[in-house]
Design a protein around this motif. Structure first.
Motif, PDB file in Angstrom:
ATOM      1  N   ILE A  10       0.852  -1.207   0.000  1.00  0.00           N
ATOM      2  CA  ILE A  10       0.000   0.000   0.000  1.00  0.00           C
ATOM      3  C   ILE A  10       0.881   1.249   0.000  1.00  0.00           C
ATOM      4  O   ILE A  10       0.620   2.210  -0.731  1.00  0.00           O
ATOM      5  CB  ILE A  10      -0.967  -0.024   1.207  1.00  0.00           C
ATOM      6  N   ILE A  11       1.919   1.263   0.781  1.00  0.00           N
ATOM      7  CA  ILE A  11       2.827   2.414   0.836  1.00  0.00           C
ATOM      8  C   ILE A  11       3.521   2.588  -0.512  1.00  0.00           C
ATOM      9  O   ILE A  11       3.652   3.716  -1.016  1.00  0.00           O
ATOM     10  CB  ILE A  11       3.851   2.253   1.981  1.00  0.00           C
ATOM     11  N   THR A  12       3.945   1.497  -1.120  1.00  0.00           N
ATOM     12  CA  THR A  12       4.600   1.571  -2.434  1.00  0.00           C
ATOM     13  C   THR A  12       3.646   2.152  -3.471  1.00  0.00           C
ATOM     14  O   THR A  12       4.027   3.027  -4.269  1.00  0.00           O
ATOM     15  CB  THR A  12       5.078   0.177  -2.871  1.00  0.00           C
ATOM     16  N   ILE A  13       2.393   1.682  -3.472  1.00  0.00           N
ATOM     17  CA  ILE A  13       1.398   2.212  -4.410  1.00  0.00           C
ATOM     18  C   ILE A  13       1.167   3.699  -4.147  1.00  0.00           C
ATOM     19  O   ILE A  13       1.096   4.505  -5.087  1.00  0.00           O
ATOM     20  CB  ILE A  13       0.087   1.408  -4.315  1.00  0.00           C
ATOM     21  N   ALA A  14       1.070   4.112  -2.899  1.00  0.00           N
ATOM     22  CA  ALA A  14       0.856   5.523  -2.550  1.00  0.00           C
ATOM     23  C   ALA A  14       2.024   6.383  -3.027  1.00  0.00           C
ATOM     24  O   ALA A  14       1.837   7.497  -3.538  1.00  0.00           O
ATOM     25  CB  ALA A  14       0.650   5.666  -1.045  1.00  0.00           C
ATOM     26  N   VAL A  15       3.238   5.877  -2.866  1.00  0.00           N
ATOM     27  CA  VAL A  15       4.423   6.627  -3.306  1.00  0.00           C
ATOM     28  C   VAL A  15       4.424   6.755  -4.827  1.00  0.00           C
ATOM     29  O   VAL A  15       4.714   7.833  -5.372  1.00  0.00           O
ATOM     30  CB  VAL A  15       5.714   5.940  -2.790  1.00  0.00           C
ATOM     31  N   VAL A  16       4.094   5.706  -5.539  1.00  0.00           N
ATOM     32  CA  VAL A  16       4.060   5.755  -7.002  1.00  0.00           C
ATOM     33  C   VAL A  16       2.988   6.737  -7.475  1.00  0.00           C
ATOM     34  O   VAL A  16       3.224   7.554  -8.373  1.00  0.00           O
ATOM     35  CB  VAL A  16       3.825   4.339  -7.595  1.00  0.00           C
ATOM     36  N   VAL A  17       1.798   6.683  -6.870  1.00  0.00           N
ATOM     37  CA  VAL A  17       0.720   7.619  -7.231  1.00  0.00           C
ATOM     38  C   VAL A  17       1.145   9.057  -6.929  1.00  0.00           C
ATOM     39  O   VAL A  17       0.945   9.969  -7.734  1.00  0.00           O
ATOM     40  CB  VAL A  17      -0.599   7.246  -6.521  1.00  0.00           C
ATOM     41  N   GLY A  18       1.732   9.295  -5.776  1.00  0.00           N
ATOM     42  CA  GLY A  18       2.194  10.645  -5.414  1.00  0.00           C
ATOM     43  C   GLY A  18       3.263  11.154  -6.358  1.00  0.00           C
ATOM     44  O   GLY A  18       3.257  12.315  -6.785  1.00  0.00           O
ATOM     45  N   SER A  20       3.707  10.189  -9.457  1.00  0.00           N
ATOM     46  CA  SER A  20       3.063  10.446 -10.758  1.00  0.00           C
ATOM     47  C   SER A  20       2.359  11.801 -10.755  1.00  0.00           C
ATOM     48  O   SER A  20       2.432  12.555 -11.728  1.00  0.00           O
ATOM     49  CB  SER A  20       2.055   9.339 -11.079  1.00  0.00           C
ATOM     50  N   ALA A  21       1.641  12.096  -9.674  1.00  0.00           N
ATOM     51  CA  ALA A  21       0.937  13.385  -9.575  1.00  0.00           C
ATOM     52  C   ALA A  21       1.938  14.544  -9.591  1.00  0.00           C
ATOM     53  O   ALA A  21       1.713  15.563 -10.245  1.00  0.00           O
ATOM     54  CB  ALA A  21       0.090  13.427  -8.314  1.00  0.00           C
ATOM     55  N   TYR A  24       3.303  14.945 -13.117  1.00  0.00           N
ATOM     56  CA  TYR A  24       2.315  15.580 -13.986  1.00  0.00           C
ATOM     57  C   TYR A  24       2.247  17.085 -13.728  1.00  0.00           C
ATOM     58  O   TYR A  24       2.226  17.884 -14.674  1.00  0.00           O
ATOM     59  CB  TYR A  24       0.929  14.954 -13.786  1.00  0.00           C
ATOM     60  N   ALA A  25       2.214  17.478 -12.467  1.00  0.00           N
ATOM     61  CA  ALA A  25       2.152  18.904 -12.125  1.00  0.00           C
ATOM     62  C   ALA A  25       3.385  19.635 -12.639  1.00  0.00           C
ATOM     63  O   ALA A  25       3.295  20.733 -13.185  1.00  0.00           O
ATOM     64  CB  ALA A  25       2.020  19.074 -10.616  1.00  0.00           C
ATOM     65  N   PHE A  26       4.544  19.024 -12.492  1.00  0.00           N
ATOM     66  CA  PHE A  26       5.773  19.647 -12.965  1.00  0.00           C
ATOM     67  C   PHE A  26       5.770  19.768 -14.485  1.00  0.00           C
ATOM     68  O   PHE A  26       6.143  20.798 -15.037  1.00  0.00           O
ATOM     69  CB  PHE A  26       6.981  18.832 -12.503  1.00  0.00           C
ATOM     70  N   THR A  27       5.328  18.732 -15.180  1.00  0.00           N
ATOM     71  CA  THR A  27       5.283  18.744 -16.640  1.00  0.00           C
ATOM     72  C   THR A  27       4.321  19.809 -17.142  1.00  0.00           C
ATOM     73  O   THR A  27       4.633  20.548 -18.081  1.00  0.00           O
ATOM     74  CB  THR A  27       4.865  17.358 -17.185  1.00  0.00           C
ATOM     75  N   ALA A  28       3.138  19.937 -16.532  1.00  0.00           N
ATOM     76  CA  ALA A  28       2.165  20.957 -16.937  1.00  0.00           C
ATOM     77  C   ALA A  28       2.725  22.357 -16.711  1.00  0.00           C
ATOM     78  O   ALA A  28       2.588  23.245 -17.554  1.00  0.00           O
ATOM     79  CB  ALA A  28       0.859  20.767 -16.173  1.00  0.00           C
TER      80      ALA A  28
END
Length: 163
Positions: A10-18, A20-21, A24-28
Motif C-alpha cells: 500500500i505504501i509503495t502504491i501511494a508513493v508511485v501515485v504521489g 506520478s501526480a 504531472y504537475a511539474f510537466t504541466a
C-alpha cells in the motif's frame, strides 16, 4: 508477516501515485512556462525588426500638422497596428498624447495615410512612408514643436521642428 507485506504494498502504491501526480504537475507547469517563453521571444523578435524614422514635420494650415514617418525596419504593419500607435505633439515643454481619430471625434486627433503604397496592398511595408495629419482644436503659434510617433510595440522616433 503478511500484514507487513500488505502495508508495504500500500505504501509503495501511494508513493508511485504521489510521484506520478508530482511529475504531472511539474510537466504541466514546464509546458506553460515554455509557451510563455516562446511567445515572449516572438514578440521580442518582432520588436527588434521594427524601426521607424520621423523624416519631416511641418504645419499644413493654422490647425493642422503633417508628419512623414518612414518604416525603416524589416516588419510590415497593417492599418489597425499603425492606428494603435501613439502620437505625442505640442510646443516645447507642453506636449501631450493625441488620440487616433474615431468617427465623430472633435479635435485634437490624428489620422494617417500611406504616402506611396509601393505594392498597393494597403499595408505599411518596409521602405514605405506614412503621412500623419494632426488636427488641432486651436491655431498653432510660432515656436518650437515636438512630435513623436510610437509604434504599437513601443518602438519610436521623434523630431523637433519650428513654425
Amino acid at each position: 508477516m503478511s500484514h507487513v507485506i500488505t502495508v508495504e504494498a500500500i505504501i509503495t502504491i501511494a508513493v508511485v501515485v504521489g510521484a506520478s501526480a508530482l511529475a504531472y504537475a511539474f510537466t504541466a507547469g514546464a509546458s506553460t512556462l515554455t509557451a510563455t517563453y516562446i511567445e515572449s521571444q516572438r514578440a521580442e523578435s518582432v520588436k527588434v525588426k521594427t524601426a521607424v524614422k520621423v523624416v519631416f514635420a511641418a504645419n499644413s494650415s493654422e490647425t493642422e500638422v503633417r508628419v512623414w514617418v518612414k518604416n525603416v525596419g524589416l516588419t510590415w504593419m497593417a492599418g489597425d497596428l499603425v492606428a494603435r500607435g501613439d502620437v505625442f505633439f505640442g510646443p516645447s515643454g507642453n506636449f501631450t498624447r493625441i488620440p487616433h481619430y474615431e468617427e465623430g471625434m472633435a479635435p485634437p486627433y490624428w489620422t494617417y495615410e500611406i504616402a506611396e503604397d509601393l505594392d498597393g496592398d494597403g499595408v505599411w511595408d518596409p521602405s514605405e512612408t506614412i503621412v500623419i495629419t494632426i488636427v488641432l482644436s486651436e491655431p498653432l503659434q510660432q515656436g518650437e514643436y515636438y512630435v513623436k510617433y510610437v509604434t504599437y510595440n513601443g518602438v519610436s522616433d521623434c523630431m523637433w521642428f519650428s513654425i
